[in-house]
Design an enzyme around this catalytic site. Structure first.
Site, mmCIF file in Angstrom:
data_model
loop_
_atom_site.group_PDB
_atom_site.id
_atom_site.type_symbol
_atom_site.label_atom_id
_atom_site.label_comp_id
_atom_site.label_asym_id
_atom_site.label_seq_id
_atom_site.Cartn_x
_atom_site.Cartn_y
_atom_site.Cartn_z
ATOM 1 N N ASP A 89 50.596 39.858 34.897
ATOM 2 C CA ASP A 89 50.025 40.941 35.699
ATOM 3 C C ASP A 89 51.122 41.391 36.672
ATOM 4 O OD1 ASP A 89 48.792 42.420 37.710
ATOM 5 O OD2 ASP A 89 46.947 41.236 37.671
ATOM 6 N N TYR A 100 44.192 37.282 41.176
ATOM 7 C CA TYR A 100 43.393 38.436 41.599
ATOM 8 C C TYR A 100 41.902 38.111 41.358
ATOM 9 C CZ TYR A 100 41.525 43.134 41.758
ATOM 10 O OH TYR A 100 40.779 44.239 42.067
ATOM 11 N N ARG A 106 38.687 59.461 21.934
ATOM 12 C CA ARG A 106 38.621 57.998 22.057
ATOM 13 C C ARG A 106 39.781 57.362 21.299
ATOM 14 N NH1 ARG A 106 35.817 55.139 18.764
ATOM 15 N NH2 ARG A 106 33.914 56.398 18.737
ATOM 16 N N LYS A 142 47.248 51.137 41.534
ATOM 17 C CA LYS A 142 48.065 50.756 42.684
ATOM 18 C C LYS A 142 49.364 51.574 42.725
ATOM 19 C CE LYS A 142 44.730 47.748 43.021
ATOM 20 N NZ LYS A 142 44.775 46.389 42.509
HETATM 21 C C1 LIG Z 1 43.833 45.770 41.606
HETATM 22 C C2 LIG Z 1 44.366 44.673 40.765
HETATM 23 C C3 LIG Z 1 43.867 44.428 39.478
HETATM 24 C C4 LIG Z 1 42.710 45.204 38.901
HETATM 25 O O1 LIG Z 1 42.967 46.541 38.737
HETATM 26 P P1 LIG Z 1 41.829 47.674 38.842
HETATM 27 O O2 LIG Z 1 42.568 48.907 38.504
HETATM 28 O O3 LIG Z 1 41.277 47.619 40.219
HETATM 29 O O4 LIG Z 1 40.789 47.319 37.828
HETATM 30 C C5 LIG Z 1 44.437 43.409 38.739
HETATM 31 N N1 LIG Z 1 45.434 42.644 39.235
HETATM 32 C C6 LIG Z 1 45.923 42.840 40.463
HETATM 33 C C7 LIG Z 1 47.035 41.966 40.963
HETATM 34 C C8 LIG Z 1 45.406 43.842 41.267
HETATM 35 O O5 LIG Z 1 45.887 43.997 42.498
#
Ligand SMILES: *Cc1c(COP(=O)(O)O)cnc(C)c1O
Length: 434
Positions: free
Chosen positions: A203, A129, A77, A228
């Site tokens: 982000d 998002y 952890r 992603k």
């Molecule tokens: C998918 C996504 C997230 C969240 O990510 P997860 O790995 O699904 O928790 C945050 N911001 C954007 C722009 C995303 O496309």
């Protein structure tokens, strides 16, 4: 009694940064910074067997050399060699002083939000998002945080809500699915002018470090969903955080260790594998996306993609980013037609998310953004017929062919001897009115 020093940070890295240790340093020993394509795959390490791929330390605990500890790692952890290696590798790629990895993109956002206290004000976009929206809603309902949702793609809309009470500004560019561009340097500067302590968090999921470095444009924290593009294969979930300010990094690490959301060793190992091909995947995906955007625009559809000169914020996007990414959207003028297109494709899988090597198609208003009520969708000018394409690495002619067939089958185009043009064929128009 004095408390023992923080074990995880007792060592300086090669460039003198106070980072968690790694048995296989991922920065070249000469300290030379290579171009990103090289850095993605290059690691110099000191593994006892010279393993080419960072070993997976699938263990929760580490034996200590004495009763008072002494090992570099004690409990996963708090720290794990595979995770440390990934974090150092990411710090290098994201051109950051420190990177941290957690269990998902939303996990990363949650870690950031723990810096907020009741009464703090947060400014966020109105085309955010969905998961970020949901977490902010929770914090404003239960945590006493005041959230201002404004159109962050317009600097003028942000300025009036900025004040010394602004504790955090959350930005995302391009927005999804409207593909609008946020002026990161202008907003970051205005936010820091209003309150030097404001944390500007960006982000960067849509563009990835291959195409954009928000830390170089004035952001304090960049975070992204490793699920992603970084992973690229839709076979793991991960979240990444990166900072230049090491005291900020320490705060984020505290929360990760305290709440236990650090990325599991196996997922770290998988993510390391994915990152190696980020460059080649992204280049292919955006080349495909460009060709598809041009194909659709040439048929007469309204296409949103920053690689097209017709994008109203084309210059702004290219003043910040090195590429246009691989997500685009277009309108057909009719929701039934859009539904038919989505259901008629074969290569394009109907799926939420993006960043995968496979091409995906979706209708945001029916899928990823369905949790936003119809009235709000209207206010935000989210077209109900919008079709989103997340382009993969397949052969571009196959992708266009598949799309062309779907457009014809769905009745989205009129076919004549001169080719096809956007618009419902007259014999179908009657059908759609029923
Ligand atoms: C998918 C996504 C997230 C969240 O990510 P997860 O790995 O699904 O928790 C945050 N911001 C954007 C722009 C995303 O496309």
């Amino acid at each position: 009694m004095s408390s023992p020093p923080l074990k995880a940070f007792s060592k300086l890295d090669l460039s003198g940064h106070d980072l968690p240790p790694s048995p296989a340093p991922s920065s070249p020993r000469t300290g030379k910074v290579y171009s990103l394509a090289t850095e993605l795959v290059y690691t110099e390490h000191s593994d006892q067997y010279g393993a080419s791929s960072m070993p997976l330390y699938q263990t929760a605990t580490f034996k200590q050399t004495s009763g008072s500890g002494g090992g570099e790692y004690d409990y996963t952890r708090s720290g794990n060699p595979t995770r440390s290696h990934l974090e150092k590798h990411l710090a290098k790629i994201m051109r950051a002083n420190r990177a941290l990895v957690v269990s998902s993109g939303m996990g990363a956002m949650d870690v950031i939000s723990r810096m907020l206290k009741p009464g703090d004000e947060v400014i966020a976009g109105d085309d955010l998002y969905g998961g970020t929206n949901r977490l902010l809603k929770y914090l404003s309902t239960h945590g006493g945080i005041i959230v201002h949702h404004v159109d962050t793609t317009s600097v003028d809309a942000v300025l009036p809500v900025l004040s010394e009470k602004t504790a955090m500004v959350l930005l995302e560019t391009p927005t999804n699915p409207l593909i609008k561009i946020v002026d990161l340097p202008a907003i970051a500067k205005a936010a820091h002018d209003a309150n030097p302590k404001t944390v500007v968090a960006v982000d960067n999921t849509m563009l990835s470090p291959w195409l954009l470095n928000p830390l170089e444009l004035g952001a304090d924290i960049v975070y992204e969903s490793g699920t992603k593009y970084l992973s690229g294969h839709h076979d793991l979930m991960a979240g990444v955080l990166a900072v230049n300010d090491l005291s900020l990094g320490e705060k984020l690490y505290f929360t990760i260790n305290a709440s236990g959301c650090g990325l599991a060793p196996f997922d770290c190992w998988l993510l390391l594998r994915g990152i190696k091909t980020l460059g080649v995947r992204m280049e292919k995906q955006q080349a495909n996306a460009q060709a598809i955007a041009e194909f659709l625009e040439n048929q007469g559809f309204k296409v949103r993609y920053p690689g097209l000169k017709s994008h109203p914020q084309y210059d702004l996007h290219w003043s910040m980013a090195r590429g246009a990414g691989a997500v685009l959207s277009f309108e057909t003028g009719n929701t039934v037609i859009s539904e038919r297109i989505v259901e008629s494709t074969r290569l394009w899988a109907i799926s939420v998310s993006f960043g995968c090597v496979n091409s995906l198609i979706s209708m945001p208003c029916r899928m990823s953004h369905a949790s936003i009520d119809e009235k709000t969708r209207k206010e935000r000018q989210l077209p109900e017929d919008l079709v989103r394409l997340c382009v993969g690495i397949e052969d571009v002619d196959d992708l266009i062919d598949d799309l062309r067939t779907a457009l014809v089958q769905a009745g989205a185009v009129t076919v004549s001897v001169d080719g096809m043009t956007a618009g419902v064929p007259p014999e179908l128009a009657e059908d759609l009115r029923k």
